[in-house]
Design an enzyme around this catalytic site. Structure first.
Site, mmCIF file in Angstrom:
data_model
loop_
_atom_site.group_PDB
_atom_site.id
_atom_site.type_symbol
_atom_site.label_atom_id
_atom_site.label_comp_id
_atom_site.label_asym_id
_atom_site.label_seq_id
_atom_site.Cartn_x
_atom_site.Cartn_y
_atom_site.Cartn_z
ATOM 1 C CE LYS A 8 -9.781 0.456 12.634
ATOM 2 N NZ LYS A 8 -9.265 0.939 11.369
ATOM 3 N N PRO A 51 -2.002 -11.888 10.739
ATOM 4 C CG PRO A 51 0.106 -12.194 11.686
ATOM 5 C CD PRO A 51 -0.660 -12.383 10.409
ATOM 6 C CE LYS A 56 -7.026 -3.061 15.105
ATOM 7 N NZ LYS A 56 -6.148 -3.669 14.123
ATOM 8 C CE LYS A 103 6.834 -12.361 -14.757
ATOM 9 N NZ LYS A 103 7.365 -11.811 -15.992
ATOM 10 C CG ASN A 143 -0.201 -0.073 2.516
ATOM 11 O OD1 ASN A 143 0.533 0.842 2.855
ATOM 12 N ND2 ASN A 143 -0.358 -1.178 3.247
HETATM 13 N N1 CTP Z 1 -2.621 -3.322 12.799
HETATM 14 C C1 CTP Z 1 -1.727 -4.326 13.105
HETATM 15 N N2 CTP Z 1 -1.787 -5.516 12.437
HETATM 16 C C2 CTP Z 1 -2.711 -5.715 11.477
HETATM 17 C C3 CTP Z 1 -3.625 -4.690 11.149
HETATM 18 C C4 CTP Z 1 -3.544 -3.496 11.829
HETATM 19 O O1 CTP Z 1 -0.881 -4.134 13.983
HETATM 20 N N3 CTP Z 1 -2.739 -6.885 10.852
HETATM 21 C C5 CTP Z 1 -2.569 -2.071 13.573
HETATM 22 C C6 CTP Z 1 -2.138 -0.871 12.774
HETATM 23 O O2 CTP Z 1 -0.744 -0.675 12.849
HETATM 24 C C7 CTP Z 1 -2.899 0.240 13.474
HETATM 25 C C8 CTP Z 1 -4.181 -0.415 13.926
HETATM 26 O O3 CTP Z 1 -3.887 -1.810 14.001
HETATM 27 O O4 CTP Z 1 -2.235 0.672 14.638
HETATM 28 C C9 CTP Z 1 -5.383 -0.203 13.061
HETATM 29 O O5 CTP Z 1 -5.057 -0.496 11.707
HETATM 30 P P1 CTP Z 1 -6.166 -0.357 10.583
HETATM 31 O O6 CTP Z 1 -5.594 -0.856 9.313
HETATM 32 O O7 CTP Z 1 -6.743 1.030 10.609
HETATM 33 O O8 CTP Z 1 -7.271 -1.297 11.165
HETATM 34 P P2 CTP Z 1 -7.753 -2.715 10.788
HETATM 35 O O9 CTP Z 1 -7.656 -3.552 12.017
HETATM 36 O O10 CTP Z 1 -7.057 -3.235 9.577
HETATM 37 O O11 CTP Z 1 -9.294 -2.426 10.493
HETATM 38 P P3 CTP Z 1 -10.062 -1.939 9.171
HETATM 39 O O12 CTP Z 1 -9.097 -2.148 8.028
HETATM 40 O O13 CTP Z 1 -11.227 -2.796 9.148
HETATM 41 O O14 CTP Z 1 -10.378 -0.503 9.399
#
Ligand code: CTP
Length: 430
Positions: A362, A326, A366, A308, A229
């Site tokens: 969130k 994870p 979390k 590939k 990304n």
């Molecule tokens: N994060 C993480 N590991 C993942 C996904 C997210 O540690 N596999 C952490 C990110 O670094 C951030 C937080 O969780 O601190 C939220 O990440 P975000 O991408 O906004 O949330 P998601 O859990 O992926 O939720 P969604 O995409 O549904 O908004």
């Protein structure tokens, strides 16, 4: 001479104060080829908002002229303890008393030996000896040939200089002007500037161990393609820098980004979410703060191809199956250290709308005490951002500013929460 205020008191937009605004620095040059870098350093200090008074030894004048340093600092340079421009003829007293710090860069091996013995036979050494030790810090950036640097006498002198209260900034390594390669080069001007800014920062995280994730992850499809990304890693790198400035020991686990490593931060490069989890898990128990800024890929190809993937001529796209990655933040927040209140976890949320509601949801999901919300399209790849801090008490907005400024504010907010209620680190109180 009285202090003039540097007209560059605030940033280019007039809003943010520059890093060294209001600071008056005596920049001392002793004799060495690295004097050519001192010209850049002088410019960098001025650009950072400081006023600079240059003092040169006779040996330094062999390498660079006072004219150059006067033009860059906007002040006449002092080279002699007998300079009659001072009414009382005591330049060593006057110049040191009005400074916020004396920075000797370059510091030659000879000048260091002089400092150690308390010798005072030229203006710069006289000034270093005459400075009030508790009020005017002395920082030194050594510069010398690798053999001189490695010599037991030099190494012994570093230890003593440190014991005498000076801050030794360390050296760079690489090709030297003498043609040899090794340790002993003077740090680059930008590195010295970063160390000086860190030196003045309040040490609100002294004694803490901070672990930060930053950047995107890369999930391989085959050896030449993958899913990633647009995260630049800038916010996470800025937080690592701000935490180090605040006195913490900082480890930065970075996905594939091109950002330079902040000074004094140890960096571990990873590619995939699983590698990031492994790197974080190995270090989380020793940390006291975990800040997850990484934009971790939610999914990875279930079975990356060893070779590939080729077009087969059928016109059909290959079928890719995905496995969920994870959740690194949630995993760490569930760890024994976090649950026992020894590890303060901070998450980030990149949203596109309803920031406060999404961030709070969130935070609870979390199970972290502090969640930092931002609008994804407004931050990815940019130097500026705006943050919304959400915790059990409510929300705090940090208005749009540079990511480094926001990172410094966030570090203060984290320190304040840890100091006020250590039990907050336990988890997300509803
Ligand atoms: N994060 C993480 N590991 C993942 C996904 C997210 O540690 N596999 C952490 C990110 O670094 C951030 C937080 O969780 O601190 C939220 O990440 P975000 O991408 O906004 O949330 P998601 O859990 O992926 O939720 P969604 O995409 O549904 O908004």
């Amino acid at each position: 001479m009285t202090n003039q205020v540097n007209p560059l008191g605030s940033g280019p937009d007039g809003g943010e104060a520059l890093d060294l605004a209001g600071k008056h620095i005596v920049l001392g040059l002793s004799g060495g080829i690295a004097c050519y870098k001192a010209a850049e350093l002088c410019r960098a200090l001025i650009k950072a908002g400081a006023t600079v008074q240059v003092v040169m030894t006779e040996a330094a004048e062999q390498f660079i002229t006072a004219v150059t340093l006067q033009a860059l600092s906007g002040r006449p340079v002092y080279t002699s303890q007998w300079d009659s421009r001072e009414d009382n003829n005591m330049a060593h007293i006057n110049l040191s008393r009005e400074s916020d710090a004396i920075l000797v860069a370059p510091m030659s091996a000879d000048f260091m030996a002089k400092l150690l013995h308390g010798r005072a036979d030229d203006l710069l050494s006289l000034m270093c000896l005459a400075r009030p030790i508790d009020k005017v810090p002395l920082l030194v950036a050594p510069a010398m040939n690798r053999e001189m640097y490695a010599h037991p006498a030099t190494q012994r002198n570093f230890v003593q200089l440190d014991a005498d209260g000076a801050t030794v900034l360390g050296v760079g390594s690489g090709f030297q002007a003498c043609g040899e390669t090794g340790d002993g080069r003077m740090l680059e001007p930008e590195q010295i500037l970063e160390d000086l800014v860190a030196f003045f920062a309040p040490k609100v995280l002294a004694g803490q161990r901070v672990l930060v994730t930053a950047g995107p992850t890369y999930e391989a499809i085959d050896p030449v393609r993958g899913i990633t990304n647009l995260s630049s890693g800038k916010m996470g790198f800025a937080i690592a820098r701000a935490a180090r400035e605040a006195g913490a020991e900082v480890t930065l686990v970075a996905g594939p980004v091109t950002q330079p490593t902040p000074r004094g931060v140890s960096r571990i490069d990873v590619r995939s979410a699983q590698q990031m989890l492994e790197a974080v898990s190995a270090r989380a128990q020793a940390a006291s703060v975990f800040v997850a800024t990484a934009a971790v890929a939610d999914w990875r190809p279930a079975a990356p191809s060893a070779q590939k993937i080729k077009k087969d001529g059928s016109g059909q796209a290959p079928q890719l199956a995905f496995t969920e990655n994870p959740d690194i933040l949630a995993t760490v927040a569930q760890s024994a250290a976090a649950q026992a209140g020894r590890l303060f976890c901070v998450g980030f949320a990149a949203e596109s709308q309803d920031l406060a509601e999404n961030a709070e949801a969130k935070r609870l999901r979390k199970k972290v005490p502090l969640l930092v919300g931002n609008i994804g399209p407004d931050t990815f790849g940019q130097d500026h951002n705006a943050l919304l801090l959400v915790d059990a008490q409510g929300s705090t907005a940090l208005p749009r500013a540079s990511k480094l400024s926001l990172a410094r504010q966030l570090v203060r907010e984290i320190a304040a929460r840890m100091a006020a209620a250590p039990s907050q680190a336990k988890a997300a109180a509803p």
